[in-house]
Design an enzyme around this catalytic site. Sequence first.
Site, PDB file in Angstrom:
ATOM      1  N   TRP A  16       0.817  -1.227   0.000  1.00  0.00           N
ATOM      2  CA  TRP A  16       0.000   0.000   0.000  1.00  0.00           C
ATOM      3  C   TRP A  16       0.846   1.270   0.000  1.00  0.00           C
ATOM      4  O   TRP A  16       0.314   2.365  -0.165  1.00  0.00           O
ATOM      5  CB  TRP A  16      -0.943  -0.011   1.211  1.00  0.00           C
ATOM      6  CG  TRP A  16      -2.136  -0.899   1.026  1.00  0.00           C
ATOM      7  CD1 TRP A  16      -2.282  -1.910   0.123  1.00  0.00           C
ATOM      8  CD2 TRP A  16      -3.373  -0.834   1.755  1.00  0.00           C
ATOM      9  NE1 TRP A  16      -3.517  -2.484   0.251  1.00  0.00           N
ATOM     10  CE2 TRP A  16      -4.206  -1.847   1.241  1.00  0.00           C
ATOM     11  CE3 TRP A  16      -3.851  -0.029   2.791  1.00  0.00           C
ATOM     12  CZ2 TRP A  16      -5.498  -2.067   1.732  1.00  0.00           C
ATOM     13  CZ3 TRP A  16      -5.128  -0.249   3.293  1.00  0.00           C
ATOM     14  CH2 TRP A  16      -5.943  -1.260   2.749  1.00  0.00           C
ATOM     15  N   LYS A  17       2.135   1.135   0.239  1.00  0.00           N
ATOM     16  CA  LYS A  17       3.029   2.302   0.289  1.00  0.00           C
ATOM     17  C   LYS A  17       2.463   3.345   1.270  1.00  0.00           C
ATOM     18  O   LYS A  17       1.880   2.958   2.275  1.00  0.00           O
ATOM     19  CB  LYS A  17       3.242   2.857  -1.125  1.00  0.00           C
ATOM     20  CG  LYS A  17       3.642   1.750  -2.104  1.00  0.00           C
ATOM     21  CD  LYS A  17       4.075   2.254  -3.447  1.00  0.00           C
ATOM     22  CE  LYS A  17       4.431   1.049  -4.322  1.00  0.00           C
ATOM     23  NZ  LYS A  17       4.991   1.441  -5.616  1.00  0.00           N
ATOM     24  N   GLU A 105      11.795   2.178  -4.021  1.00  0.00           N
ATOM     25  CA  GLU A 105      11.527   3.529  -3.495  1.00  0.00           C
ATOM     26  C   GLU A 105      12.356   3.790  -2.239  1.00  0.00           C
ATOM     27  O   GLU A 105      12.779   4.923  -1.987  1.00  0.00           O
ATOM     28  CB  GLU A 105      10.024   3.680  -3.229  1.00  0.00           C
ATOM     29  CG  GLU A 105       9.262   3.833  -4.544  1.00  0.00           C
ATOM     30  CD  GLU A 105       7.854   3.292  -4.544  1.00  0.00           C
ATOM     31  OE1 GLU A 105       7.282   3.080  -3.457  1.00  0.00           O
ATOM     32  OE2 GLU A 105       7.319   3.062  -5.651  1.00  0.00           O
ATOM     33  N   SER A 218       3.480  -2.493 -11.987  1.00  0.00           N
ATOM     34  CA  SER A 218       2.288  -2.297 -12.833  1.00  0.00           C
ATOM     35  C   SER A 218       1.510  -3.586 -13.093  1.00  0.00           C
ATOM     36  O   SER A 218       0.983  -3.784 -14.188  1.00  0.00           O
ATOM     37  CB  SER A 218       2.658  -1.612 -14.153  1.00  0.00           C
ATOM     38  OG  SER A 218       3.114  -0.286 -13.903  1.00  0.00           O
ATOM     39  N   GLY A 239       1.353  -2.802  -6.259  1.00  0.00           N
ATOM     40  CA  GLY A 239       1.263  -1.505  -5.610  1.00  0.00           C
ATOM     41  C   GLY A 239      -0.110  -0.890  -5.803  1.00  0.00           C
ATOM     42  O   GLY A 239      -1.070  -1.226  -5.122  1.00  0.00           O
ATOM     43  N   GLY A 240      -0.220   0.010  -6.774  1.00  0.00           N
ATOM     44  CA  GLY A 240      -1.440   0.785  -6.977  1.00  0.00           C
ATOM     45  C   GLY A 240      -2.714  -0.045  -7.031  1.00  0.00           C
ATOM     46  O   GLY A 240      -3.740   0.334  -6.444  1.00  0.00           O
TER      47      GLY A 240
HETATM   48  P1  PGA Z   1       2.832  -0.727  -8.834  1.00  0.00           P
HETATM   49  O1  PGA Z   1       3.897  -0.890  -7.638  1.00  0.00           O
HETATM   50  O2  PGA Z   1       2.034  -2.014  -8.881  1.00  0.00           O
HETATM   51  O3  PGA Z   1       1.995   0.467  -8.457  1.00  0.00           O
HETATM   52  O4  PGA Z   1       3.613  -0.526 -10.081  1.00  0.00           O
HETATM   53  C1  PGA Z   1       4.526  -2.105  -7.402  1.00  0.00           C
HETATM   54  C2  PGA Z   1       5.460  -1.971  -6.230  1.00  0.00           C
HETATM   55  O5  PGA Z   1       6.114  -0.932  -6.097  1.00  0.00           O
HETATM   56  O6  PGA Z   1       5.579  -2.905  -5.401  1.00  0.00           O
END
Ligand code: PGA
Length: 258
Positions: A16-17, A105, A218, A239-240
């Site tokens: 979820w960041k 990140e 992605s 992620g997203g």
């Molecule tokens: P994303 O991120 O699916 O939004 O590209 C993946 C991740 O950073 O783990």
Amino acid sequence: MGIAGRKIRPLVAGNWKMNGDKASLAEAEAVRDALLGPFASLAADVMIAPPVTLLAGFAAALGGGPVLLAGQDCHPRPCGAHTGDIAAEMLKESGASAVIVGHSERRADHGETNAEVRAKAEAAHRAGIGAIVCIGETKDERIAGLTLDVVRRQLKESMPEISTAANTVLAYEPVWAIGTGLTPTAEDVKDVHAAIRDVLVDLFGMEGDKMRILYGGSVKPDNAAVLMAVENVDGALVGGASLKASDFLAIVRTYVGE
Ligand code: PGA
């Protein structure tokens, strides 16, 4: 080999960041409800890594259920004067069964080196939780044809010696694919995951053969089936598309009924 023939139980993990608040528990509960209901035949583990502020609350609501919880980072030390940092032991006490380490990140925003990532993975093992170790090349490295060199080196330098299939998951996340909507072709993913598998077997023998290698970057409902069908792809780090239960479940669904 098709998905059904896999010997490794896949993992679909949502990162979820820095997103989510208390109300987001409803999304995690919707994932849990699907796993207990319509997705009951799911042949995969499902994990959510919320921001650390939500971890204990999520554990109270979901603990003991089918949704596993993870942290997004940890400090190498178990305690001490490290303002703002979180120990792996604290994550465990808050309900995490794993922690993501070395996400690109973190590597970019906080200058984390392979050695630091390795120390964090060792901290996870010390605390008795799993480490999800992230590696992946940048766009420039890919253009320069360095993908396999970069990935092999990150792998060798970031993985603790005591890594086993039970305590460590590898996540291959091309940096240029994260949050961009771009993904490598299935053929490219196959080549990189095969190279990762070879290094894991070199380093850890039989354990390396059983270790889960996730693809991340992605992953969306409309490309998950193709990516997850690639040889040596043992799940996804999302992620997203993990923030909304409906999207995340559409990805998890890839493994239903296998
Ligand atoms: P994303 O991120 O699916 O939004 O590209 C993946 C991740 O950073 O783990």
